[in-house]
Write an enzyme that holds these catalytic residues in place. Sequence first.
Site, PDB file in Angstrom:
ATOM      1  N   THR A 133     122.583  57.857  67.767  1.00 47.16           N
ATOM      2  CA  THR A 133     122.382  58.667  66.570  1.00 47.16           C
ATOM      3  C   THR A 133     122.825  60.111  66.769  1.00 47.16           C
ATOM      4  O   THR A 133     123.056  60.830  65.801  1.00 47.16           O
ATOM      5  CB  THR A 133     120.903  58.598  66.143  1.00 47.16           C
ATOM      6  OG1 THR A 133     120.556  57.221  65.928  1.00 47.16           O
ATOM      7  CG2 THR A 133     120.647  59.354  64.846  1.00 47.16           C
ATOM      8  N   VAL A 264     122.482  43.731  72.765  1.00 45.16           N
ATOM      9  CA  VAL A 264     121.407  43.060  73.495  1.00 45.16           C
ATOM     10  C   VAL A 264     120.500  42.343  72.506  1.00 45.16           C
ATOM     11  O   VAL A 264     120.098  42.901  71.480  1.00 45.16           O
ATOM     12  CB  VAL A 264     120.615  44.071  74.339  1.00 45.16           C
ATOM     13  CG1 VAL A 264     119.407  43.401  75.000  1.00 45.16           C
ATOM     14  CG2 VAL A 264     121.528  44.697  75.397  1.00 45.16           C
ATOM     15  N   HIS A 539     113.681  61.192  61.949  1.00 40.63           N
ATOM     16  CA  HIS A 539     112.900  61.568  63.130  1.00 40.63           C
ATOM     17  C   HIS A 539     111.857  60.507  63.457  1.00 40.63           C
ATOM     18  O   HIS A 539     110.812  60.820  64.018  1.00 40.63           O
ATOM     19  CB  HIS A 539     112.175  62.900  62.879  1.00 40.63           C
ATOM     20  CG  HIS A 539     113.087  64.049  62.591  1.00 40.63           C
ATOM     21  ND1 HIS A 539     112.617  65.246  62.070  1.00 40.63           N
ATOM     22  CD2 HIS A 539     114.414  64.201  62.754  1.00 40.63           C
ATOM     23  CE1 HIS A 539     113.642  66.082  61.921  1.00 40.63           C
ATOM     24  NE2 HIS A 539     114.739  65.468  62.323  1.00 40.63           N
TER      25      HIS A 539
END
Length: 606
Positions: A133, A264, A539
């Site tokens: 990000t 993954v 956030h």
Amino acid sequence: MMELKKIMCLISLTCMVEGQSFFDVIRNYRQTQSNNIPSNYKPERTTYDFIVVGSGSAGSAVANRLSENPKWKILLLEAGGMMNVLNDIPMLVSVFQLTEFNWGYKVEPQTNACLGMINRQCPWPRGKTLGGTSTLNYMIHTRGGKEDYENWAKMGNKGWSWNEVLPYFKKSERFDIPELNNSTWHNRQGHVCVEYVPYHSPLANVFLRAGERLGYPIVDYNGANQIGFSFIQVNMDKGARCSAAKAYLRDQRPNLHVMTNARVTKILFDENKRAYGVEYVRRKKFHQVRCSREVVLSAGTIDSAKLLMLSGIGPKEHLEELGIPVLKDSKVGYNLYEHVGFLGLSFLVNQSVTLLPRQLARPGVLLDYVMNRKGPMTIPGGAEALAFIRSKYAQDERPDIELLFASGSLHSDNGLTLRRALGITDELYNAVYKPIEGRDAWSIWPIVQNPRSVGRIKLKSKDPFQSPIIDPNFFSHPADLEIILEGVKLAINISQSEPFRKYGSRLHDIKIPGCRTLPFGTDDYWRCAIKHLPSMMNHEIGTAKMGPASDVDAVVDPQLRVHGVTGLRVADASIMPAIPTGHSNAVIYMIGEKAADMIKQTWRSR
């Protein structure tokens, strides 16, 4: 010349280059490597000492620091591909949230928020590329305050007090703000570049002067005191984005192997509940890779929680419902917090002092960036300054409101990228913002700090390729809405101060369609407007909460080891037990630095 023409096309958002739209140009740049960061996976190697999952702000830091031991072999797995050279241009931040660089997550339809977004769903951008990000965020660098980390320590997290985390904040940063360079609060030898945006619009300076008129100091909010006004400190290197990959992976050691486009899907455990490797998919084929020491999960608040649950670590009832064998009953996915704010405050001015496409597309502006990395193109999506303030609702000494200043508004790009990145409906945009397209305006986003509304992440199924269920429960606690309302009033006071009056600044007052029955400017109108246009600050934290064994809600211990298993740690924003004040990226770098040292300490003599 063609490269410059393509950049001009992207910035103006209107032209065509060789018959290609600006999104075609971005796709054509998809394979362009920025700063020669290699993907150097050695397919012949099947066992490593450490496997790090996710190359975001924490994962890149962990991988780099572990590779400082030449005896260790480290594999860093990233689900996305390589970065794009255009990621470096700060002004294009919202453009890249509309591309394959973004996982494309959205929250569940909300009943009390996101009412002005398509299907009542706020997008939650997450980076899917080398650097995570940090390649598509707004680059704002804030540490939080002393009280945030003293609170973490009081929750039983030994080693996470302010005095214990501050050295890792400093260790991470390469600080270059001349007027602050002599401060004992900063370090100039780290990996993560921190600087002021090289260009400030006239109104950014006005915002700071307005704060002074209202009695607030100009501060280094990453220093002794957060409360006050400041230009934003950003993760840039002389006007270009400094992502986690550029900071920590640019000069790789030969014992660190990086594999991109490797998603993954599961952590592998033996009969003793010890993590011994991971399963991943690359080029449509499943593979396994082993490690002899530890798996470090740094996939972020959303995907770390998802991978833990897919691997059998999570709420027993939820996993059994989906047919996932339970390895450890754990509160994974709970404790989800976000800084949420309000997008809808726009102030019109009578002078050409804000960011509009016609100004950004001028040849001099483009050339200044391409040649010198200077000028308006260095502004990250319009964000230029901020203020941290305590409202009448503040429960302690910490600020409970952030005011984020932008030298533009939701209409400033004529509705071509920002409204789409935010998911705003045509009805709302066309009613409120289309009438002022092409007009100069600025904005303030009031953002609640220390939010009390808490959400949860769950799996939709045991299919690893399905997005999880993300329900933040915005405004489920009424205090969050009231604090943002207080921020709206503070922002309007700032707009009416003498420094802004010189620009004829006035509040844009077309009503939001869903709030038309309420008198404009009343508290009830603003409450309605906030629910329609909440800002997602990206956030999100807390879904693998850190805490001692005595904390029944804790997923990892203060050494970041997952409770109930061995050989597995989590190092990213998901481990935060409570959300710090400000923006999260600097905190995640700190977590990565500290995690690496704890891992080194564990294996120092082994």
